[in-house]
Design a protein around this motif. Structure first.
Motif, PDB file in Angstrom:
ATOM      1  N   GLU A   1      -0.591  -2.176   7.867  1.00 13.56           N
ATOM      2  CA  GLU A   1      -0.027  -1.707   9.139  1.00 13.56           C
ATOM      3  C   GLU A   1       1.383  -2.231   9.401  1.00 13.56           C
ATOM      4  O   GLU A   1       2.056  -1.778  10.334  1.00 13.56           O
ATOM      5  CB  GLU A   1      -0.937  -2.129  10.295  1.00 13.56           C
ATOM      6  CG  GLU A   1      -2.312  -1.513  10.246  1.00 13.56           C
ATOM      7  CD  GLU A   1      -3.234  -2.034  11.336  1.00 13.56           C
ATOM      8  OE1 GLU A   1      -2.735  -2.601  12.328  1.00 13.56           O
ATOM      9  OE2 GLU A   1      -4.456  -1.879  11.187  1.00 13.56           O
TER      10      GLU A   1
ATOM     11  N   HIS B   1       9.057   0.119  10.777  1.00 16.87           N
ATOM     12  CA  HIS B   1       9.875   1.342  10.784  1.00 16.87           C
ATOM     13  C   HIS B   1       9.920   1.971  12.181  1.00 16.87           C
ATOM     14  O   HIS B   1      10.988   2.410  12.622  1.00 16.87           O
ATOM     15  CB  HIS B   1       9.361   2.343   9.747  1.00 16.87           C
ATOM     16  CG  HIS B   1       9.804   2.041   8.355  1.00 16.87           C
ATOM     17  ND1 HIS B   1      11.016   2.451   7.850  1.00 16.87           N
ATOM     18  CD2 HIS B   1       9.192   1.354   7.355  1.00 16.87           C
ATOM     19  CE1 HIS B   1      11.137   2.038   6.603  1.00 16.87           C
ATOM     20  NE2 HIS B   1      10.045   1.367   6.280  1.00 16.87           N
ATOM     21  N   ASP B   2       8.785   2.015  12.873  1.00 13.87           N
ATOM     22  CA  ASP B   2       8.755   2.578  14.225  1.00 13.87           C
ATOM     23  C   ASP B   2       9.634   1.773  15.180  1.00 13.87           C
ATOM     24  O   ASP B   2      10.394   2.345  15.965  1.00 13.87           O
ATOM     25  CB  ASP B   2       7.324   2.626  14.770  1.00 13.87           C
ATOM     26  CG  ASP B   2       6.470   3.684  14.079  1.00 13.87           C
ATOM     27  OD1 ASP B   2       7.022   4.547  13.368  1.00 13.87           O
ATOM     28  OD2 ASP B   2       5.226   3.619  14.245  1.00 13.87           O
ATOM     29  N   ALA B   3       9.546   0.456  15.108  1.00 12.22           N
ATOM     30  CA  ALA B   3      10.341  -0.399  15.998  1.00 12.22           C
ATOM     31  C   ALA B   3      11.830  -0.270  15.678  1.00 12.22           C
ATOM     32  O   ALA B   3      12.663  -0.216  16.588  1.00 12.22           O
ATOM     33  CB  ALA B   3       9.899  -1.854  15.881  1.00 12.22           C
TER      34      ALA B   3
ATOM     35  N   LYS C   1      20.853  -2.698  13.035  1.00 11.31           N
ATOM     36  CA  LYS C   1      21.025  -1.236  12.939  1.00 11.31           C
ATOM     37  C   LYS C   1      22.494  -0.902  13.172  1.00 11.31           C
ATOM     38  O   LYS C   1      23.095  -1.380  14.126  1.00 11.31           O
ATOM     39  CB  LYS C   1      20.143  -0.542  13.980  1.00 11.31           C
ATOM     40  CG  LYS C   1      20.084   0.960  13.840  1.00 11.31           C
ATOM     41  CD  LYS C   1      19.023   1.533  14.740  1.00 11.31           C
ATOM     42  CE  LYS C   1      18.814   3.017  14.505  1.00 11.31           C
ATOM     43  NZ  LYS C   1      17.703   3.530  15.322  1.00 11.31           N
TER      44      LYS C   1
ATOM     45  N   GLN D   1      13.336   2.330  14.321  1.00  5.38           N
ATOM     46  CA  GLN D   1      13.749   3.677  14.727  1.00  5.38           C
ATOM     47  C   GLN D   1      14.052   3.720  16.220  1.00  5.38           C
ATOM     48  O   GLN D   1      14.952   4.434  16.650  1.00  5.38           O
ATOM     49  CB  GLN D   1      12.635   4.676  14.395  1.00  5.38           C
ATOM     50  CG  GLN D   1      12.957   6.100  14.723  1.00  5.38           C
ATOM     51  CD  GLN D   1      13.445   6.870  13.525  1.00  5.38           C
ATOM     52  OE1 GLN D   1      13.243   6.456  12.400  1.00  5.38           O
ATOM     53  NE2 GLN D   1      14.092   7.978  13.765  1.00  5.38           N
ATOM     54  N   ALA D   2      13.325   2.942  17.023  1.00  2.50           N
ATOM     55  CA  ALA D   2      13.490   2.945  18.474  1.00  2.50           C
ATOM     56  C   ALA D   2      14.749   2.207  18.933  1.00  2.50           C
ATOM     57  O   ALA D   2      15.152   2.329  20.090  1.00  2.50           O
ATOM     58  CB  ALA D   2      12.259   2.337  19.143  1.00  2.50           C
TER      59      ALA D   2
ATOM     60  N   HIS E   1       4.500  -2.277   7.595  1.00  2.83           N
ATOM     61  CA  HIS E   1       5.702  -1.471   7.380  1.00  2.83           C
ATOM     62  C   HIS E   1       5.808  -0.311   8.364  1.00  2.83           C
ATOM     63  O   HIS E   1       6.908  -0.074   8.886  1.00  2.83           O
ATOM     64  CB  HIS E   1       5.809  -1.013   5.924  1.00  2.83           C
ATOM     65  CG  HIS E   1       6.279  -2.094   5.005  1.00  2.83           C
ATOM     66  ND1 HIS E   1       7.051  -1.851   3.897  1.00  2.83           N
ATOM     67  CD2 HIS E   1       6.090  -3.442   5.034  1.00  2.83           C
ATOM     68  CE1 HIS E   1       7.313  -2.995   3.285  1.00  2.83           C
ATOM     69  NE2 HIS E   1       6.736  -3.961   3.953  1.00  2.83           N
ATOM     70  N   PRO E   2       4.722   0.405   8.655  1.00  3.80           N
ATOM     71  CA  PRO E   2       4.842   1.461   9.673  1.00  3.80           C
ATOM     72  C   PRO E   2       5.280   0.914  11.037  1.00  3.80           C
ATOM     73  O   PRO E   2       6.119   1.526  11.713  1.00  3.80           O
ATOM     74  CB  PRO E   2       3.441   2.068   9.745  1.00  3.80           C
ATOM     75  CG  PRO E   2       2.862   1.812   8.394  1.00  3.80           C
ATOM     76  CD  PRO E   2       3.410   0.461   7.992  1.00  3.80           C
ATOM     77  N   LYS E   3       4.763  -0.244  11.446  1.00  5.28           N
ATOM     78  CA  LYS E   3       5.176  -0.858  12.714  1.00  5.28           C
ATOM     79  C   LYS E   3       6.660  -1.204  12.691  1.00  5.28           C
ATOM     80  O   LYS E   3       7.372  -0.997  13.664  1.00  5.28           O
ATOM     81  CB  LYS E   3       4.381  -2.139  12.992  1.00  5.28           C
ATOM     82  CG  LYS E   3       3.045  -1.962  13.627  1.00  5.28           C
ATOM     83  CD  LYS E   3       2.503  -3.344  13.955  1.00  5.28           C
ATOM     84  CE  LYS E   3       1.292  -3.293  14.814  1.00  5.28           C
ATOM     85  NZ  LYS E   3       1.463  -2.762  16.121  1.00  5.28           N
TER      86      LYS E   3
END
Length: 77
Positions: free
Chosen positions: A15, A21-23, A76, A25-26, A17-19
């Motif tokens: 769980e 990437h989502d964070a 970012k 992206q935001a 890497h998906p977390k």
């Protein structure tokens, strides 16, 4: 620079890497995601470098606080 922090030490590995990437992206441009991990996130760095155009690889930092605590900052552009 505004930072968002994720402590991943208690998150199951599938769980993480998906977390992350989502964070990431935001985030807005110029912000950073700080992750706290139980191992050095070098594979994550390479993944972001190869796949995430807005990742500022030159601004990436990682600090080992003890043998099971690594803190990485993913800025970012």
């Amino acid at each position: 620079m505004t930072e968002t922090e994720l402590d991943l030490r208690d998150v199951p590995p599938p769980e993480r890497h998906p977390k992350i990437h989502d964070a990431f992206q935001a985030l807005d441009s110029g912000e950073a995601l700080t992750i706290v991990n139980d191992h050095e996130p070098k594979p994550l760095f390479y993944e972001f470098q190869a796949e995430v155009d807005s990742f500022d690889a030159d601004g990436y930092e990682v600090e080992q606080r003890d043998e099971r605590t690594f803190v990485a900052t993913l800025p970012k552009q």
